[in-house]
Design a protein around this motif. Structure first.
Motif, PDB file in Angstrom:
ATOM      1  N   SER A 155      29.324 -12.628  -4.316  1.00  0.00           N
ATOM      2  CA  SER A 155      28.097 -13.403  -4.173  1.00  0.00           C
ATOM      3  C   SER A 155      26.906 -12.530  -4.543  1.00  0.00           C
ATOM      4  O   SER A 155      26.897 -11.325  -4.272  1.00  0.00           O
ATOM      5  CB  SER A 155      27.943 -13.918  -2.740  1.00  0.00           C
ATOM      6  OG  SER A 155      26.662 -14.477  -2.534  1.00  0.00           O
ATOM      7  N   ARG A 156      25.898 -13.137  -5.123  1.00  0.00           N
ATOM      8  CA  ARG A 156      24.703 -12.388  -5.513  1.00  0.00           C
ATOM      9  C   ARG A 156      23.875 -11.948  -4.310  1.00  0.00           C
ATOM     10  O   ARG A 156      23.211 -10.911  -4.370  1.00  0.00           O
ATOM     11  CB  ARG A 156      23.812 -13.244  -6.419  1.00  0.00           C
ATOM     12  CG  ARG A 156      24.366 -13.485  -7.813  1.00  0.00           C
ATOM     13  CD  ARG A 156      23.470 -14.444  -8.588  1.00  0.00           C
ATOM     14  NE  ARG A 156      23.932 -14.611  -9.959  1.00  0.00           N
ATOM     15  CZ  ARG A 156      23.475 -13.913 -10.999  1.00  0.00           C
ATOM     16  NH1 ARG A 156      22.517 -13.021 -10.800  1.00  0.00           N
ATOM     17  NH2 ARG A 156      23.932 -14.105 -12.204  1.00  0.00           N
ATOM     18  N   VAL A 157      23.898 -12.719  -3.234  1.00  0.00           N
ATOM     19  CA  VAL A 157      22.922 -12.495  -2.160  1.00  0.00           C
ATOM     20  C   VAL A 157      23.553 -12.322  -0.788  1.00  0.00           C
ATOM     21  O   VAL A 157      22.844 -12.282   0.212  1.00  0.00           O
ATOM     22  CB  VAL A 157      21.909 -13.662  -2.115  1.00  0.00           C
ATOM     23  CG1 VAL A 157      21.043 -13.679  -3.364  1.00  0.00           C
ATOM     24  CG2 VAL A 157      22.624 -15.004  -1.954  1.00  0.00           C
ATOM     25  N   GLN A 158      24.855 -12.198  -0.711  1.00  0.00           N
ATOM     26  CA  GLN A 158      25.521 -12.091   0.588  1.00  0.00           C
ATOM     27  C   GLN A 158      25.114 -10.812   1.326  1.00  0.00           C
ATOM     28  O   GLN A 158      25.106  -9.727   0.749  1.00  0.00           O
ATOM     29  CB  GLN A 158      27.031 -12.089   0.395  1.00  0.00           C
ATOM     30  CG  GLN A 158      27.844 -12.031   1.677  1.00  0.00           C
ATOM     31  CD  GLN A 158      28.073 -13.386   2.285  1.00  0.00           C
ATOM     32  OE1 GLN A 158      27.149 -13.957   2.863  1.00  0.00           O
ATOM     33  NE2 GLN A 158      29.271 -13.914   2.160  1.00  0.00           N
ATOM     34  N   GLY A 188      33.063   4.598  12.559  1.00  0.00           N
ATOM     35  CA  GLY A 188      32.869   4.127  13.926  1.00  0.00           C
ATOM     36  C   GLY A 188      32.418   2.694  14.030  1.00  0.00           C
ATOM     37  O   GLY A 188      32.048   2.234  15.118  1.00  0.00           O
ATOM     38  N   GLY A 189      32.430   1.940  12.919  1.00  0.00           N
ATOM     39  CA  GLY A 189      32.039   0.537  12.947  1.00  0.00           C
ATOM     40  C   GLY A 189      33.214  -0.368  13.246  1.00  0.00           C
ATOM     41  O   GLY A 189      34.364   0.073  13.321  1.00  0.00           O
ATOM     42  N   PHE A 190      32.939  -1.653  13.406  1.00  0.00           N
ATOM     43  CA  PHE A 190      34.004  -2.603  13.724  1.00  0.00           C
ATOM     44  C   PHE A 190      33.903  -3.815  12.813  1.00  0.00           C
ATOM     45  O   PHE A 190      33.336  -3.725  11.720  1.00  0.00           O
ATOM     46  CB  PHE A 190      33.952  -3.000  15.209  1.00  0.00           C
ATOM     47  CG  PHE A 190      32.615  -3.521  15.667  1.00  0.00           C
ATOM     48  CD1 PHE A 190      32.335  -4.872  15.640  1.00  0.00           C
ATOM     49  CD2 PHE A 190      31.641  -2.641  16.124  1.00  0.00           C
ATOM     50  CE1 PHE A 190      31.110  -5.360  16.062  1.00  0.00           C
ATOM     51  CE2 PHE A 190      30.408  -3.121  16.561  1.00  0.00           C
ATOM     52  CZ  PHE A 190      30.147  -4.485  16.516  1.00  0.00           C
ATOM     53  N   ALA A 191      34.459  -4.946  13.228  1.00  0.00           N
ATOM     54  CA  ALA A 191      34.616  -6.117  12.371  1.00  0.00           C
ATOM     55  C   ALA A 191      33.286  -6.611  11.804  1.00  0.00           C
ATOM     56  O   ALA A 191      32.289  -6.705  12.507  1.00  0.00           O
ATOM     57  CB  ALA A 191      35.289  -7.241  13.160  1.00  0.00           C
ATOM     58  N   ALA A 192      33.309  -6.949  10.513  1.00  0.00           N
ATOM     59  CA  ALA A 192      32.112  -7.437   9.832  1.00  0.00           C
ATOM     60  C   ALA A 192      32.483  -8.581   8.910  1.00  0.00           C
ATOM     61  O   ALA A 192      33.637  -8.714   8.487  1.00  0.00           O
ATOM     62  CB  ALA A 192      31.461  -6.313   9.028  1.00  0.00           C
ATOM     63  N   THR A 193      31.501  -9.383   8.583  1.00  0.00           N
ATOM     64  CA  THR A 193      31.685 -10.493   7.642  1.00  0.00           C
ATOM     65  C   THR A 193      30.319 -10.882   7.096  1.00  0.00           C
ATOM     66  O   THR A 193      29.306 -10.264   7.422  1.00  0.00           O
ATOM     67  CB  THR A 193      32.355 -11.690   8.333  1.00  0.00           C
ATOM     68  OG1 THR A 193      32.646 -12.691   7.360  1.00  0.00           O
ATOM     69  CG2 THR A 193      31.458 -12.300   9.391  1.00  0.00           C
ATOM     70  N   GLY A 194      30.291 -11.909   6.255  1.00  0.00           N
ATOM     71  CA  GLY A 194      29.023 -12.391   5.728  1.00  0.00           C
ATOM     72  C   GLY A 194      28.226 -13.073   6.819  1.00  0.00           C
ATOM     73  O   GLY A 194      28.757 -13.882   7.580  1.00  0.00           O
ATOM     74  N   ALA A 195      26.940 -12.740   6.915  1.00  0.00           N
ATOM     75  CA  ALA A 195      26.069 -13.277   7.961  1.00  0.00           C
ATOM     76  C   ALA A 195      25.154 -14.347   7.370  1.00  0.00           C
ATOM     77  O   ALA A 195      24.322 -14.052   6.503  1.00  0.00           O
ATOM     78  CB  ALA A 195      25.240 -12.158   8.581  1.00  0.00           C
ATOM     79  N   ILE A 196      25.317 -15.591   7.831  1.00  0.00           N
ATOM     80  CA  ILE A 196      24.576 -16.703   7.249  1.00  0.00           C
ATOM     81  C   ILE A 196      23.072 -16.536   7.449  1.00  0.00           C
ATOM     82  O   ILE A 196      22.283 -16.730   6.518  1.00  0.00           O
ATOM     83  CB  ILE A 196      25.057 -18.038   7.860  1.00  0.00           C
ATOM     84  CG1 ILE A 196      26.520 -18.283   7.497  1.00  0.00           C
ATOM     85  CG2 ILE A 196      24.193 -19.197   7.369  1.00  0.00           C
ATOM     86  CD1 ILE A 196      27.110 -19.535   8.110  1.00  0.00           C
ATOM     87  N   ALA A 197      22.631 -16.152   8.658  1.00  0.00           N
ATOM     88  CA  ALA A 197      21.205 -16.056   8.945  1.00  0.00           C
ATOM     89  C   ALA A 197      20.550 -14.963   8.098  1.00  0.00           C
ATOM     90  O   ALA A 197      19.482 -15.164   7.503  1.00  0.00           O
ATOM     91  CB  ALA A 197      20.984 -15.781  10.426  1.00  0.00           C
ATOM     92  N   ARG A 198      21.182 -13.791   8.021  1.00  0.00           N
ATOM     93  CA  ARG A 198      20.615 -12.693   7.239  1.00  0.00           C
ATOM     94  C   ARG A 198      20.673 -12.990   5.741  1.00  0.00           C
ATOM     95  O   ARG A 198      19.779 -12.624   4.985  1.00  0.00           O
ATOM     96  CB  ARG A 198      21.351 -11.392   7.571  1.00  0.00           C
ATOM     97  CG  ARG A 198      20.787 -10.675   8.779  1.00  0.00           C
ATOM     98  CD  ARG A 198      21.794  -9.702   9.373  1.00  0.00           C
ATOM     99  NE  ARG A 198      22.741 -10.385  10.241  1.00  0.00           N
ATOM    100  CZ  ARG A 198      23.790  -9.810  10.776  1.00  0.00           C
ATOM    101  NH1 ARG A 198      24.050  -8.535  10.529  1.00  0.00           N
ATOM    102  NH2 ARG A 198      24.600 -10.483  11.570  1.00  0.00           N
ATOM    103  N   THR A 199      21.739 -13.676   5.297  1.00  0.00           N
ATOM    104  CA  THR A 199      21.828 -14.056   3.886  1.00  0.00           C
ATOM    105  C   THR A 199      20.724 -15.035   3.516  1.00  0.00           C
ATOM    106  O   THR A 199      20.085 -14.916   2.464  1.00  0.00           O
ATOM    107  CB  THR A 199      23.208 -14.669   3.591  1.00  0.00           C
ATOM    108  OG1 THR A 199      24.228 -13.701   3.873  1.00  0.00           O
ATOM    109  CG2 THR A 199      23.309 -15.090   2.143  1.00  0.00           C
ATOM    110  N   SER A 200      20.477 -16.018   4.388  1.00  0.00           N
ATOM    111  CA  SER A 200      19.403 -16.981   4.132  1.00  0.00           C
ATOM    112  C   SER A 200      18.041 -16.294   4.129  1.00  0.00           C
ATOM    113  O   SER A 200      17.172 -16.622   3.312  1.00  0.00           O
ATOM    114  CB  SER A 200      19.424 -18.086   5.195  1.00  0.00           C
ATOM    115  OG  SER A 200      20.628 -18.818   5.135  1.00  0.00           O
ATOM    116  N   THR A 201      17.840 -15.330   5.036  1.00  0.00           N
ATOM    117  CA  THR A 201      16.594 -14.574   5.054  1.00  0.00           C
ATOM    118  C   THR A 201      16.419 -13.789   3.761  1.00  0.00           C
ATOM    119  O   THR A 201      15.308 -13.699   3.215  1.00  0.00           O
ATOM    120  CB  THR A 201      16.569 -13.610   6.250  1.00  0.00           C
ATOM    121  OG1 THR A 201      16.701 -14.357   7.462  1.00  0.00           O
ATOM    122  CG2 THR A 201      15.265 -12.813   6.285  1.00  0.00           C
ATOM    123  N   ASN A 202      17.495 -13.240   3.264  1.00  0.00           N
ATOM    124  CA  ASN A 202      17.461 -12.509   2.000  1.00  0.00           C
ATOM    125  C   ASN A 202      16.995 -13.412   0.859  1.00  0.00           C
ATOM    126  O   ASN A 202      16.138 -13.032   0.054  1.00  0.00           O
ATOM    127  CB  ASN A 202      18.853 -11.951   1.703  1.00  0.00           C
ATOM    128  CG  ASN A 202      18.913 -11.149   0.430  1.00  0.00           C
ATOM    129  OD1 ASN A 202      17.954 -10.488   0.043  1.00  0.00           O
ATOM    130  ND2 ASN A 202      20.049 -11.203  -0.242  1.00  0.00           N
TER     131      ASN A 202
END
Length: 562
Positions: A70-73, A305-319
């Motif tokens: 994705s371009r903006v994820q 030291g990080g844990f589970a991650a995925t695409g974040a809808i709110a931050r992607t929309s803000t972007n």
């Protein structure tokens, strides 16, 4: 199998210019500032340290942007993972969470390589809405302890045990903590209206604004509330240790189920976020490349030291709203977070946990599609049962069980619906078929014509038994018009074979006509047509009737012109 690996970043660089770079940098800074309070809040709510949440956002955010489809994820920790991660930490410890995350990353990577991105879309919207709303309720409940300042050493992950513990410690409410929590909650819920009245507020994301205001209020008023510093000793102003999680074979076995849950939810949420972003920028993401990136991100994050991650809808929309149009914005967002850790980490010690709990509560409220409950009366019972069952099982028991149950129910209802749409009807004979040669002496037909509608599959194959009903007479030839049969599976094929054999025992011949491409292909490939005889497969009903005339015993050897 050829592995297609082409990140969107490569497509964007060919037409990249300074103007877009400026927009991407501005968007990256905005999203980076927004991601800081969310990363800390989600980590604390998940039973991890705030530093773990920030490094998850840094590492996973950079990998997702640089290698994604994705371009903006924007990648990082999300609210949807809170109940899953909290349950893993409570049951297996944080070290095993890192192992489960890496195992989930390997699964996501394999899904992307196997080009399974499109399969995620097969999950019904009822299941997605049900577990999304259920997760929102679980997240909200998990914040009650810090929101009210309850004195609880360990909050269970299981619903009924959690309710019991919260009720038993309700008398330990801390009034200063509750006052600060309510103030932050009200401020955040009314932030959009305040921003309209106070223009400078429009430049700052709501979570960041409430983080700053809540922290200043607690510090200036010297409120006796718990902070990141008092619980976690702050955030280290340095790079974390790099290394693989310490796992044993015994640990590996018990982490498979949690890893599947992380991988499934990560795939669903990241591709859902990418689809939402596509509609905002008029683009089309590559789901398989996105899964590959999410897999690599979840493999890389635990190394720091990080844990589970995925695409974040709110931050992607803000972007998107901030002008970001290429993966460079997501990479800048990660660099901004890194700069904050290396420069301003000591200030995080003053952040009240009550403020972060208010932020997470608002995230939980906003992530739920609550209007869908009001709309339930407009839909069928099937829709209601699937959505509500998924919702309640998510809240009361476990997300994995909820999704499995939702998929099973959806599949069963689909099978039932398709079987209802599959019909077998007796056709009236054409005028030329009423020739005396087609009739028994008592006037009953020596030829029976039936038409199939829909899909002859395992859920509807029993309907072929209608052709063997004694009440339908004892024809010497049965014609099946398959013009409107669009699909045939192997169980349906077996049903046709059994029908042919049972008719043969009665001295009755079977003729097929009007085969469509898929049923015809299966019948030819299986050898059914060879056994039936090419002459008994006709182009249309008229030709089938002519063939029936030839097959009638009393006419054998007669004139074959009809």
């Amino acid at each position: 199998m050829k592995i297609a690996f082409r990140p969107k970043l490569l497509d964007c660089l060919s037409t990249y210019d300074r103007i877009q770079f400026g927009k991407d940098v501005a968007a990256g800074i905005t999203v980076g500032v927004l991601a800081l309070p969310l990363a800390m809040a989600f980590a604390i709510a998940s039973g991890a340290s705030p530093a773990a949440g920030i490094w998850t956002a840094i590492v996973a955010g950079f990998v997702t942007a640089a290698l994604g489809g994705s371009r903006v994820q924007i990648g990082g920790p999300t609210g949807a993972f809170i109940p899953i991660v909290y349950g893993i930490v409570a049951a297996h410890g944080f070290g095993n969470l890192l192992g489960a995350t890496m195992l989930a990353g390997i699964m996501l990577l394999a899904m992307g390589i196997a080009r399974m991105g499109q399969l995620i879309r097969f999950i019904p919207v009822t299941v997605v809405i049900g577990f999304t709303n259920g997760i929102a309720v679980v997240i909200f409940m998990a914040q009650i302890k810090d929101f009210f300042g309850l004195t609880i050493d360990h909050l269970p992950a299981e619903f009924f045990a959690r309710i019991k513990v919260l009720a038993a410690h309700a008398h330990t409410v801390d009034l200063p903590t509750l006052a600060l929590s309510v103030a932050c909650l009200v401020f955040l819920l009314s932030y959009n209206r305040l921003a309209q009245l106070i223009p400078p507020l429009r430049r700052a994301p709501g979570p960041l604004a409430v983080l700053v205001v809540g922290t200043l209020a607690a510090w200036l008023l010297e409120l006796p509330v718990e902070t990141i510093g008092s619980r976690f000793n702050g955030i280290p102003q340095e790079f974390p240790g790099f290394g693989l999680p310490d796992l044993s074979i015994h640990d590996f076995g018990k982490l498979i189920s949690p890893a599947i849950t992380i991988a499934l939810l990560g795939a669903i949420e990241s591709l859902l976020s990418a689809r939402v972003a596509d509609s905002q920028i008029d683009d089309r993401h590559d789901p398989n490349q996105e899964l590959i990136a999410q897999g690599l991100a979840n493999i890389a994050a635990p190394l720091f030291g990080g844990f589970a991650a995925t695409g974040a809808i709110a931050r992607t929309s803000t972007n998107v709203k901030s002008g970001g149009r290429t993966p460079v914005a997501g990479m800048v967002h990660a660099v901004v977070l890194l700069g904050i850790v290396l420069i301003a980490a000591p200030l995080a010690s003053y952040v009240p946990l009550a403020t972060l709990s208010a932020i997470v509560m608002v995230v939980a409220v906003n992530m739920g599609e609550w209007h869908e409950f009001k709309e339930l009366r407009r839909y069928s019972w099937n829709y209601r049962v699937i959505l509500l069952a998924t919702f309640f099982v998510t809240v009361l028991f476990d997300l994995t069980i909820a999704v499995e149950l939702g998929m099973v129910l959806a599949s069963l209802f689909f099978i039932y619906r398709m079987s209802e749409l599959t019909r077998i009807e007796r056709l009236p004979m054409k005028e030329e078929a009423h020739d005396p040669r087609f009739l028994y002496p008592d006037g009953t037909m020596r030829v029976a014509t039936w038409q199939l509608f829909g899909s002859l599959f395992f859920g509807a194959v029993n309907k072929l038994e209608e052709l063997l009903d004694p009440r339908e007479g004892h024809p010497e030839v049965v014609i099946l018009d398959m013009t409107r049969l669009i699909q045939l599976d192997t169980t349906g094929l077996e049903g046709l074979e059994n029908l042919r054999d049972k008719l043969a025992k009665r001295g009755c011949r079977l003729i097929l006509c009007g085969l469509n491409s898929q049923p015809g292909s299966l019948l030819f490939r299986s050898g059914f047509i060879d056994q039936l005889g090419d002459d008994n497969v006709c182009a249309d009903l008229t030709q089938a009737l002519r063939r029936a005339w030839v097959l009638l015993p009393s006419l054998m050897g007669g004139d074959e012109e009809y």
